[in-house]
Enzyme design. Sequence first.
Site: not given
Ligand code: IVH
Length: 671
Positions: A115, A117, A119, A227, A314, A408, A411, A426, A432
């Site tokens: 999936e 992640k 942010d 998720y 990451k 400066c 100038c 300056c 200037c």
């Molecule tokens: S699973 C027990 N899935 O990342 C498992 N987390 O570093 C629970 N996050 O606290 C998390 N996308 O805020 C999961 N597809 C994803 C995610 C995700 C973002 C965040 C979430 C978590 C943090 C962990």
Amino acid sequence: MSISERINWLRSELNRHNHAYYVENNPTISDYDYDMMMKELERLERENPELDDPLSPSHRVGSDITKGFTQVTHVHPMLSLGNTYSMEEVDEWVRRCDESLGNTDGLKSVSVVGEMKFDGTSISLIYENGRLVRAVTRGDGEKGDDVTDNIKTIRSIPLVLHGDDYPKAFEIRGEIVLPWKAFDRLNEERAFNEEPLFANPRNAASGTLKLQNSAEVSRRGLDAYFYYLISDELPCDNHYDNMTKARSWGFKVSDLMTLMDSIEDVDSFIKRLDEERRHLPVATDGLVFKVNNIRQQLNLGYTSKSPRWAIAYKFAAERAVTRLRFVSFEVGRMGIVTPVANLEPVLLSGTIVKRASLHNEDIVRSLGIYEHDMLYVEKGGEIIPKITGVDENEREKGTVPVKFVTHCPACGTALIRIPGEASWQCPNKYGCRPQMIGRIEHFVGRHAMDIEGVGEENSALLFDSGLIRNISDLYTLKQEKLEMLDRVGPRTAQRIVDGVEASKSVPFDRVIYALSIPFVGETVARKLARGVKNIDTLISMSRDELTSIDDIGPKIADAIIDYLSVPGNIEIINRLRDYGVSMALPEEDMEERSDILTGKTIVISGVFSIHSREEYKDLIEKNGGKNSGSISKKTTFVLAGDNMGPSKLEKARSLGVPVINETEFLKMLEG
Ligand code: IVH
């Protein structure tokens, strides 16, 4: 360095970066470097348990609790995820899961879901009988804040579920995000109002979720992706199918969620998504892999911090190395001297980078840059390139550290260091060149006099050609003279002349802003215009009189007095007035204004017949009052039209807030 010294050093460095990140909202290190230091500390603490300390940053999970929200204990603690920056380590994790589950042949035995992640900031939602009952932030993982009212404003979150095959009671977890578009809009708005900008969509999302005003939350356009589903009566025996069900109940579950059976699938997913994430509407910082089968998840279990059945991969911030050609020192409108690294051009996240600001002397010094060094350039939050370090191994022999200029560069005047700040300035304000051109550029800018045709380039051209020496000369420009300049054709000349003419109707507050008085931004200029009504009053005011105006402190008052004590500035103001630039609020503006509503917070609700809603908002502000979107204890009264919602009426009644109609309100203003 002994192990215990190394541990202490890591702890103090990590604490320092934590503070900069969480408290000051101003990260001092890349996420990658931070994670690497944290990993080293965790390893050393594991290998040397006698040196462990309950207060070590490795035991701190971070908290986002704000006063004013009710705290709720999570039924299942909200853990974090183990993470890695390397594809090999993800492969390794898959093999480890396989082995722990008793499969040693390493082939196709464990299915994994990949999936995005997201942010943002995580959220736990509780549903009972198909209805949302509570939304709680992660907090410290054990307890979080009840932000249900704010969550209800997010339109992609179902309040009542679709279908009928959901468990009677369940928890669903997801990420609250602010999409790029909404983030850009919010920051533009904040820049316009001179409020501090959010560094990235993650900070903007968590800041927004903690606002006490849910109307404002609603306006900002948060979104949410889900998720993870938790329940005693899960519909299916695997994560993928459970999330697919959740999607059918109305939750936003990313289409990029993918079921995979082999390590090769995992690797190609990583390669594909690292590219695809650039086109997503929301920020992501990596991928998450989860063992699909719930029974296998239970078998793998948890460490004290995170599930063994999941891992985050990451994305590293994109980084390039390139040679420093030279450092230039650039002088801004207010005389501040900024060092800029001029680089051998290098490709970074799809754009060519040639320059990066080094901000100020302290930053140059802390980076330890020598002439011609090889520098690391990163694009973190995908926005502005940043110099993050130096490759000292590539340093040429005999070079010396980059020195900050003492005079400066434009100038030649000796620079002064602004007390309490990291910048050099300056002081030759009126002689200037870049400062003089900078003031012209600012004067013609969109938020100031908005004079079309004179942009950055033409400001310099007009100045260098001698046609104008300062902003008031703009009003003497003639078409024929302009056409004689290089790069100015008849059409541009006409646009400039028309733009100058049109600027005479720009309101007084923007004229004040356009003058480039230090510390007088748009908001302060508006307050000043309302407070003084015309320029002569402003010129005659003492420091005490100035500071009695709302929001004008001693620092701003001194800057104004300083500016107006320069005869050249008074001459410019007089000439602008003679040419027809507004130096007072319009008559009708003054008549309409009063202080009748000063200190009063008013909520407008319903449909009106005498004036429009917008007109009422305007009337409230012009008479010193404050508009607010939601009824609270602080509301002075509700201005109600027809069809005011019953829940609002009830809320006003329960808090004892008076409700008045438009006739009563207009009478109040006459009084
Ligand atoms: S699973 C027990 N899935 O990342 C498992 N987390 O570093 C629970 N996050 O606290 C998390 N996308 O805020 C999961 N597809 C994803 C995610 C995700 C973002 C965040 C979430 C978590 C943090 C962990």
